[in-house]
Design an enzyme around this catalytic site. Structure first.
Site, PDB file in Angstrom:
ATOM      1  N   GLU A 206       0.780  -1.242   0.000  1.00  0.00           N
ATOM      2  CA  GLU A 206       0.000   0.000   0.000  1.00  0.00           C
ATOM      3  C   GLU A 206       0.812   1.294   0.000  1.00  0.00           C
ATOM      4  O   GLU A 206       0.597   2.160   0.855  1.00  0.00           O
ATOM      5  CB  GLU A 206      -0.968  -0.003   1.194  1.00  0.00           C
ATOM      6  CG  GLU A 206      -2.026  -1.065   1.106  1.00  0.00           C
ATOM      7  CD  GLU A 206      -3.047  -1.024   2.232  1.00  0.00           C
ATOM      8  OE1 GLU A 206      -4.107  -1.658   2.097  1.00  0.00           O
ATOM      9  OE2 GLU A 206      -2.782  -0.360   3.266  1.00  0.00           O
TER      10      GLU A 206
ATOM     11  N   GLU B 122      -6.282  -7.792  -0.328  1.00  0.00           N
ATOM     12  CA  GLU B 122      -6.923  -7.547   0.963  1.00  0.00           C
ATOM     13  C   GLU B 122      -8.384  -7.187   0.714  1.00  0.00           C
ATOM     14  O   GLU B 122      -8.692  -6.361  -0.143  1.00  0.00           O
ATOM     15  CB  GLU B 122      -6.243  -6.415   1.734  1.00  0.00           C
ATOM     16  CG  GLU B 122      -4.849  -6.720   2.233  1.00  0.00           C
ATOM     17  CD  GLU B 122      -4.296  -5.613   3.133  1.00  0.00           C
ATOM     18  OE1 GLU B 122      -5.114  -4.851   3.707  1.00  0.00           O
ATOM     19  OE2 GLU B 122      -3.065  -5.506   3.250  1.00  0.00           O
TER      20      GLU B 122
END
Length: 415
Positions: A210, A307
């Site tokens: 991320e 995710e």
């Protein structure tokens, strides 16, 4: 009596054994059993909160540090290295074991994604404690025994690549400043050299989790880092998949980059962190999941949703950060109240209402349908201390996560 051919074969085998044993096991390329991420469907789960801490996954650990402990950096800073090491060593040795890997395999998974921070490799003059790699070594052996593939995920980079507590240090994004990228390359290379030779199990590695482009990470510099990562992987095991985060951009925006390099785009999709998505009813949540599945089909590379979860709200204690309130109950500026958190704060999914349980199962099934339309998924996360909707182990036990993952109570909702 052995034939001459048998005797020759035995001599050759003995010599091979001697030579093999002379090579350190961590430097040895195992029998290759690579995964074709272009064609195979990834079905897996993250081992969040194990080797990289998050307050909402294991709130009991953060209670040791009082109000000042909001991430792994500040927890270790408050406790001091000796006490932090004692607490974390106990956690690492007990939170995930061989039994967890066995359960994951029995639930029909084929992959686990294991987050690890750069400080497991090197964190000079910083509060972090190390020792995680011993347990990551164990995890590779446990995965091998359970028949699972592993993706190593560099979850935290020096300076923080996103400013989130899950990077190890909450606050301003300082990655790409000073020597932080060079240190990240060094940490990545150390992990790659240690684990990619275990190619019968470790079939992929993620460059960094991320990196927050909308939050200030420079996209051009991120691509330069990715280029260095690709060189490292190709020099060790060119068959390994290299997962690259989309940086919170549309996956199709990466079209044309690093094609033919065994690259898999990693995108993360949560509904509770968006004021529009969190307001939806279950029918709209399902439609939104299916629409996202269609969106990622626009990528020219494999895409795995690395995710996602079953929770529909941000009610889980500490989910937005240590002691930060929720959008769902209207406690954020300019955020209307959508409902009462009730039993969604902590505990088991068994404590949810019948309607909430039904909605959770339906939402999970819709996401499975959506993400398998491309290249698959990795659920966040396997285990928590009590976060309804987020805990796959608990969801499986309560019949809210399909087992096997192809089982459907609601049909194909994205058809």
């Amino acid at each position: 009596m052995l034939s001459r051919l048998s005797q020759t074969a035995l001599v050759a085998l003995s010599l091979m054994t001697v030579l093999t044993e002379a090579v350190p096991s961590r430097m040895r390329i195992q029998t290759r059993d690579s995964v074709n991420y272009q064609s195979e469907i990834v079905r897996g789960v993250n081992l969040g909160g194990w080797l990289v801490l998050e307050p909402w996954i294991t709130p009991s650990i953060f209670e040791n540090g009082g109000g000042a402990a909001v991430d792994e950096w500040t927890l270790a800073e408050v406790l001091g290295k000796d006490k932090a090491r004692a607490i974390l060593s106990q956690h690492w040795s007990s939170f995930i074991t061989q039994d967890d890997f066995n359960q994951i395999a029995q639930a029909g998974m084929n992959h686990v994604r294991i987050p690890v921070g750069y400080w497991a490799v090197s964190a000079p003059d910083e509060p972090y404690v190390d020792g995680q790699l011993e347990f990551l070594d164990n995890a590779i052996s446990w995965a091998r025994a359970a028949g699972l593939k592993v993706m190593i995920d560099l979850h935290g980079a020096p300076g923080s690549q996103n400013g989130f507590d899950n990077s190890g240090r909450k606050g301003p994004i300082a990655w790409q400043q000073g020597d932080t990228v060079a240190r990240t390359v060094d940490a990545f290379k150390a992990l790659a050299e240690r684990y990619l030779p275990e190619s019968d199990v470790v079939t992929a590695i993620e460059a960094v989790n991320e990196p927050n482009i909308p939050g200030g990470v420079n996209e051009g510099q991120l691509k330069e880092y990715y280029n260095q990562v690709l060189e490292v992987v190709h020099s060790i095991n060119p068959d390994a998949g290299v997962f690259l985060s989309d940086g919170f951009l549309a996956t199709a925006s990466w079209n044309g980059y690093a094609n033919g390099e065994n690259v898999v785009m990693d995108t993360h999709h949560y509904h509770m962190f968006d004021n529009t998505l969190i307001s939806l009813d279950i029918n709209a949540h399902v439609r939104a999941a299916c629409e996202f599945g269609n969106q990622i089909k626009g990528s020219d590379k494999p895409v795995v949703v690395g995710e996602w979860t079953g929770a529909l709200t941000d009610c889980t204690k500490h989910l937005n950060g240590k002691d930060i309130p929720t959008r769902y109950e209207g406690q954020w500026a300019n955020s209307p109240r959508y409902g009462d958190c009730g039993n969604k704060r902590q505990g088991s999914s068994s404590g949810l209402s019948e309607q909430e349980r039904s909605d959770t199962r339906r939402f999970i099934e819709a996401q499975l349908d959506a993400y398998e339309g491309k290249n698959g998924w990795l659920f966040w996360t396997w285990k928590t201390e009590g976060a309804p909707g987020w805990d796959m182990q608990d969801l499986l036990a309560n019949g809210l996560f399909p087992n096997p993952p192809t089982e459907r109570q609601y049909g194909n909702q994205c058809a």
